[in-house]
Design a protein around this motif. Structure first.
Motif, PDB file in Angstrom:
ATOM      1  N   ARG A 146      15.881  -1.085 101.919  1.00  0.00           N
ATOM      2  CA  ARG A 146      14.998  -0.940 100.761  1.00  0.00           C
ATOM      3  C   ARG A 146      13.553  -0.638 101.146  1.00  0.00           C
ATOM      4  O   ARG A 146      12.864   0.107 100.436  1.00  0.00           O
ATOM      5  N   LYS A 147      13.081  -1.202 102.254  1.00  0.00           N
ATOM      6  CA  LYS A 147      11.694  -0.956 102.663  1.00  0.00           C
ATOM      7  C   LYS A 147      11.515   0.488 103.159  1.00  0.00           C
ATOM      8  O   LYS A 147      10.485   1.119 102.924  1.00  0.00           O
ATOM      9  N   GLN A 148      12.535   1.008 103.802  1.00  0.00           N
ATOM     10  CA  GLN A 148      12.502   2.406 104.234  1.00  0.00           C
ATOM     11  C   GLN A 148      12.555   3.331 103.015  1.00  0.00           C
ATOM     12  O   GLN A 148      11.869   4.360 102.983  1.00  0.00           O
ATOM     13  N   VAL A 149      13.355   2.960 102.003  1.00  0.00           N
ATOM     14  CA  VAL A 149      13.402   3.728 100.745  1.00  0.00           C
ATOM     15  C   VAL A 149      12.020   3.741 100.109  1.00  0.00           C
ATOM     16  O   VAL A 149      11.525   4.782  99.658  1.00  0.00           O
ATOM     17  N   TYR A 150      11.379   2.567 100.100  1.00  0.00           N
ATOM     18  CA  TYR A 150      10.030   2.463  99.532  1.00  0.00           C
ATOM     19  C   TYR A 150       9.066   3.397 100.259  1.00  0.00           C
ATOM     20  O   TYR A 150       8.273   4.107  99.627  1.00  0.00           O
ATOM     21  N   ASP A 151       9.137   3.411 101.574  1.00  0.00           N
ATOM     22  CA  ASP A 151       8.236   4.267 102.361  1.00  0.00           C
ATOM     23  C   ASP A 151       8.443   5.744 102.034  1.00  0.00           C
ATOM     24  O   ASP A 151       7.478   6.512 101.933  1.00  0.00           O
ATOM     25  N   ILE A 152       9.703   6.134 101.880  1.00  0.00           N
ATOM     26  CA  ILE A 152       9.989   7.537 101.529  1.00  0.00           C
ATOM     27  C   ILE A 152       9.396   7.867 100.167  1.00  0.00           C
ATOM     28  O   ILE A 152       8.753   8.903  99.983  1.00  0.00           O
ATOM     29  N   LEU A 153       9.602   6.974  99.196  1.00  0.00           N
ATOM     30  CA  LEU A 153       9.061   7.197  97.851  1.00  0.00           C
ATOM     31  C   LEU A 153       7.543   7.299  97.888  1.00  0.00           C
ATOM     32  O   LEU A 153       6.944   8.174  97.245  1.00  0.00           O
ATOM     33  N   MET A 154       6.894   6.424  98.642  1.00  0.00           N
ATOM     34  CA  MET A 154       5.432   6.410  98.699  1.00  0.00           C
ATOM     35  C   MET A 154       4.867   7.639  99.404  1.00  0.00           C
ATOM     36  O   MET A 154       3.745   8.054  99.127  1.00  0.00           O
ATOM     37  N   SER A 162       0.951  -1.130  98.769  1.00  0.00           N
ATOM     38  CA  SER A 162       0.598  -2.329  99.532  1.00  0.00           C
ATOM     39  C   SER A 162       1.830  -2.943 100.180  1.00  0.00           C
ATOM     40  O   SER A 162       2.961  -2.698  99.779  1.00  0.00           O
ATOM     41  N   MET A 163       1.586  -3.757 101.180  1.00  0.00           N
ATOM     42  CA  MET A 163       2.679  -4.454 101.856  1.00  0.00           C
ATOM     43  C   MET A 163       3.352  -5.440 100.903  1.00  0.00           C
ATOM     44  O   MET A 163       4.567  -5.637 100.965  1.00  0.00           O
ATOM     45  N   GLU A 164       2.548  -6.027 100.013  1.00  0.00           N
ATOM     46  CA  GLU A 164       3.104  -6.972  99.046  1.00  0.00           C
ATOM     47  C   GLU A 164       4.078  -6.273  98.104  1.00  0.00           C
ATOM     48  O   GLU A 164       5.172  -6.781  97.822  1.00  0.00           O
ATOM     49  N   GLU A 165       3.682  -5.073  97.620  1.00  0.00           N
ATOM     50  CA  GLU A 165       4.563  -4.282  96.747  1.00  0.00           C
ATOM     51  C   GLU A 165       5.819  -3.879  97.495  1.00  0.00           C
ATOM     52  O   GLU A 165       6.924  -3.884  96.941  1.00  0.00           O
ATOM     53  N   ARG A 166       5.652  -3.533  98.768  1.00  0.00           N
ATOM     54  CA  ARG A 166       6.780  -3.131  99.604  1.00  0.00           C
ATOM     55  C   ARG A 166       7.789  -4.270  99.751  1.00  0.00           C
ATOM     56  O   ARG A 166       9.005  -4.058  99.732  1.00  0.00           O
ATOM     57  N   PHE A 247      13.957  16.157  93.607  1.00  0.00           N
ATOM     58  CA  PHE A 247      14.871  16.743  94.586  1.00  0.00           C
ATOM     59  C   PHE A 247      14.382  16.508  96.003  1.00  0.00           C
ATOM     60  O   PHE A 247      15.167  16.088  96.872  1.00  0.00           O
ATOM     61  N   ASN A 248      13.115  16.775  96.267  1.00  0.00           N
ATOM     62  CA  ASN A 248      12.606  16.606  97.629  1.00  0.00           C
ATOM     63  C   ASN A 248      12.620  15.148  98.061  1.00  0.00           C
ATOM     64  O   ASN A 248      12.871  14.837  99.231  1.00  0.00           O
ATOM     65  N   VAL A 249      12.356  14.240  97.113  1.00  0.00           N
ATOM     66  CA  VAL A 249      12.447  12.808  97.436  1.00  0.00           C
ATOM     67  C   VAL A 249      13.888  12.446  97.768  1.00  0.00           C
ATOM     68  O   VAL A 249      14.177  11.808  98.794  1.00  0.00           O
ATOM     69  N   SER A 250      14.812  12.860  96.901  1.00  0.00           N
ATOM     70  CA  SER A 250      16.232  12.543  97.093  1.00  0.00           C
ATOM     71  C   SER A 250      16.791  13.191  98.355  1.00  0.00           C
ATOM     72  O   SER A 250      17.685  12.630  99.014  1.00  0.00           O
ATOM     73  N   LYS A 251      16.267  14.341  98.679  1.00  0.00           N
ATOM     74  CA  LYS A 251      16.689  15.040  99.901  1.00  0.00           C
ATOM     75  C   LYS A 251      16.379  14.191 101.135  1.00  0.00           C
ATOM     76  O   LYS A 251      17.196  14.083 102.071  1.00  0.00           O
ATOM     77  N   GLU A 252      15.187  13.559 101.138  1.00  0.00           N
ATOM     78  CA  GLU A 252      14.797  12.697 102.254  1.00  0.00           C
ATOM     79  C   GLU A 252      15.649  11.432 102.296  1.00  0.00           C
ATOM     80  O   GLU A 252      16.051  10.982 103.372  1.00  0.00           O
ATOM     81  N   ILE A 253      15.936  10.877 101.136  1.00  0.00           N
ATOM     82  CA  ILE A 253      16.764   9.667 101.076  1.00  0.00           C
ATOM     83  C   ILE A 253      18.186   9.982 101.535  1.00  0.00           C
ATOM     84  O   ILE A 253      18.815   9.187 102.252  1.00  0.00           O
ATOM     85  N   ALA A 254      18.685  11.155 101.151  1.00  0.00           N
ATOM     86  CA  ALA A 254      20.017  11.575 101.599  1.00  0.00           C
ATOM     87  C   ALA A 254      20.078  11.609 103.123  1.00  0.00           C
ATOM     88  O   ALA A 254      21.035  11.133 103.746  1.00  0.00           O
ATOM     89  N   SER A 255      19.032  12.153 103.723  1.00  0.00           N
ATOM     90  CA  SER A 255      19.010  12.324 105.174  1.00  0.00           C
ATOM     91  C   SER A 255      18.804  11.005 105.915  1.00  0.00           C
ATOM     92  O   SER A 255      19.535  10.695 106.854  1.00  0.00           O
ATOM     93  N   HIS A 256      17.811  10.213 105.477  1.00  0.00           N
ATOM     94  CA  HIS A 256      17.403   9.037 106.252  1.00  0.00           C
ATOM     95  C   HIS A 256      18.125   7.753 105.878  1.00  0.00           C
ATOM     96  O   HIS A 256      18.211   6.832 106.702  1.00  0.00           O
ATOM     97  N   ILE A 257      18.642   7.676 104.661  1.00  0.00           N
ATOM     98  CA  ILE A 257      19.338   6.459 104.245  1.00  0.00           C
ATOM     99  C   ILE A 257      20.851   6.631 104.303  1.00  0.00           C
ATOM    100  O   ILE A 257      21.572   5.743 104.768  1.00  0.00           O
ATOM    101  N   TYR A 258      21.329   7.815 103.848  1.00  0.00           N
ATOM    102  CA  TYR A 258      22.778   8.025 103.771  1.00  0.00           C
ATOM    103  C   TYR A 258      23.320   8.984 104.828  1.00  0.00           C
ATOM    104  O   TYR A 258      24.521   9.281 104.841  1.00  0.00           O
TER     105      TYR A 258
END
Length: 515
Positions: A146-154, A162-166, A247-258
């Protein structure tokens, strides 16, 4: 080359060993699915047909995102449905009392329209998929990262984070088991268990791999389903297609998370209603549904309207005189020799065909001009067409009459012309001597016992106001026709003169034009 074949050939080039080309589209059943949403489906449909024409095996899937949360009450739904905001569409009652749920009502409405177009994808209902446990592994995977997903979104946002939000971020929606709303505050995810409290007061700790009330957030859900369905192509709207879009966000999540390569993607632009310039929206009420268009256009004409434009080209839907123009264009192209057409137009016609049977029907413009003059009597329309040299069965005429009547009465009432009951003495008194002479000559032509063909008749009509000056001749012809229409129909315009004669009848015309 037509755009659908360009995409299809690119897919084949990039995936030469692919056995089945899975092409996807999907919509949330938030309300009546409008013709702008239809572009999502039809873009995929044309690519699927192009792949099939290139002898490739395909699977066309359509996802109903009916496990999404209800966000806004559409204008055509009772305002009291605000009480269900935050619940999944699949669990809200049908607003009209005719289906098992809110989702099913709008799903069935759109699915019927698709069948009329000959579009029959494999429908996937995400409420069933999520609650079946099919996605549990991917949900756990997203929570573990989830923290890696957050970083991609941000990385795609300009706002500060912020780290607290993360630490507090979870890429999921949780529906409360008691109130069924997503008004849930997640406390922690540990040992694959999720603890949370709902605003209704209910608290729980559940094992994620057994849960049926969790849904991934959109930008994680999209790539997860690409992987689950092995999708190779999917289009997306302009709002998803910007540099920071979904699309570009999901493209990164596809690659780095899945660990999955995103499918080929084609952006499409929005469609507006002529005159408004606004994006169509199910919730705003600013929409035209495919079902409404099918009351006016044949499926083939609608499909051709989409096929002839590049997906990234915006266009508007007009229901005024554009209807005549769109029909006339389609009729002209579909009756032309293939060798006379540009490759893109020929391909667009092929992709727009709903049946292999060539239907023989009268021109829409002719029927629309005759209908009001014969009091919308289909049998009389057929008789008038026969008098103009066009012979059709009643069945061949009926379908066109039905669509033309709906258009005239609901969208273009100013074209519903009625034959005057009495002579228009007032208007006749305003004519100058030359115009009165033209009307006398026209009546004399009508009274002639000689039965002449329409083309010869028109030459005789043109001769009434003939002059050698071509510019003045054109002006005279316009004046003559306008004068006839005013005296007969109380309008500046009307149908072609032969159609007017055959529809109204010579005797009645002579009566209205003899002063």
């Amino acid at each position: 080359m037509h755009w659908a074949y360009r995409i299809a050939e690119e897919l084949i080039r990039k995936h030469p060993d692919r056995e089945t080309f899975v092409c996807a589209s999907g919509i949330s059943p938030s309300g009546s699915i409008h013709i702008g949403n239809f572009r999502e489906v039809v873009t995929t449909y044309f690519v699927v047909r192009a792949l099939q024409h290139l002898d490739k095996k395909t699977r066309f899937i359509f996802s109903w995102d009916d496990f999404d949360r209800f966000r806004k009450v559409p204008k055509n739904v009772d305002p009291t449905f605000e009480q269900y905001i935050g619940m999944p569409y699949s669990e809200i009652p049908c607003p009209f009392g005719c289906h098992s749920s809110y989702a099913e009502h709008f799903e069935r409405e759109f699915e019927q329209s698709l069948r009329d177009f000959g579009i029959v994808p494999d429908f996937i209902y995400q409420s069933k998929e999520y609650q079946s446990g099919r996605y549990q592994t991917q949900i756990v995977q997203a929570l573990q990262n989830r923290k890696q997903v957050y970083d991609i979104l941000m990385n795609f946002k300009t706002s500060e984070h912020s780290m607290e939000e993360r630490e507090r971020f979870y890429p999921i929606n949780v529906y409360c088991e008691v109130c069924r709303k997503d008004t849930v505050n997640i406390h922690r995810f540990q040992d694959e268990r999720l603890s949370y409290t709902c605003s209704c007061g209910h608290s729980n700790s559940i094992k994620v791999e057994e849960a049926t009330n969790i849904k991934l957030n959109w930008k994680v859900d999209w790539p997860m389903r690409w992987q689950a369905e092995d999708v190779i192509f999917e289009p997306g709207g302009r709002d998803h297609s910007s540099a920071t879009g979904s699309f570009n966000v999901s493209k990164e999540i596809a690659s780095h998370i899945y660990n999955f390569q995103a499918p080929e993607y084609e952006p499409y632009d929005f469609i507006s209603i002529k005159g408004s310039g606004e994006k169509m929206s199910s919730s705003s009420g600013n929409n035209i549904t495919p079902g409404e268009l099918l009351n006016i256009y044949t499926p083939e004409v609608i499909l051709f309207m989409f096929a002839k434009y590049q997906p990234n080209a915006p266009f508007h839907i007009g229901l005024d005189d554009d209807v005549i123009r769109n029909y006339t264009e389609y009729e002209r192209f579909s009756h032309a020799e293939k060798s006379q057409l540009k490759e893109e137009i020929s391909a667009a016609l092929e992709l727009s065909s709903v049946t292999s049977v060539i239907r023989r029907v009268p021109k829409f413009s002719h029927v629309a001009s005759i209908l009001p003059l014969v009091n919308f009597d289909t049998s009389l329309v057929r008789e008038v067409l026969e008098r103009t040299g066009e012979a059709y069965t009643l069945k061949e005429v009926a379908g066109v009459c039905e669509r033309a009547e709906y258009w005239l009465k609901n969208w273009c009432s100013e074209k519903v012309l009625k034959v005057n009951k009495d002579k228009d003495l007032h208007f006749y008194g305003l004519l100058d001597d030359i115009e009165k002479k033209w009307i006398e000559d026209f009546v004399r032509l009508l009274m002639s016992e000689i039965d002449i063909q329409d083309e010869e008749l028109m030459r005789s009509v043109y001769d009434i106001c003939h002059v050698d000056d071509s510019k003045l001749k054109k002006s005279n012809q316009k004046r003559l026709f306008s004068t006839i229409y005013q005296l007969v129909l109380n309008s500046n315009s009307g149908p072609r003169i032969p159609i007017l004669i055959h529809s109204v009848g010579k005797e009645r015309l002579i009566s209205l034009l003899t002063f």
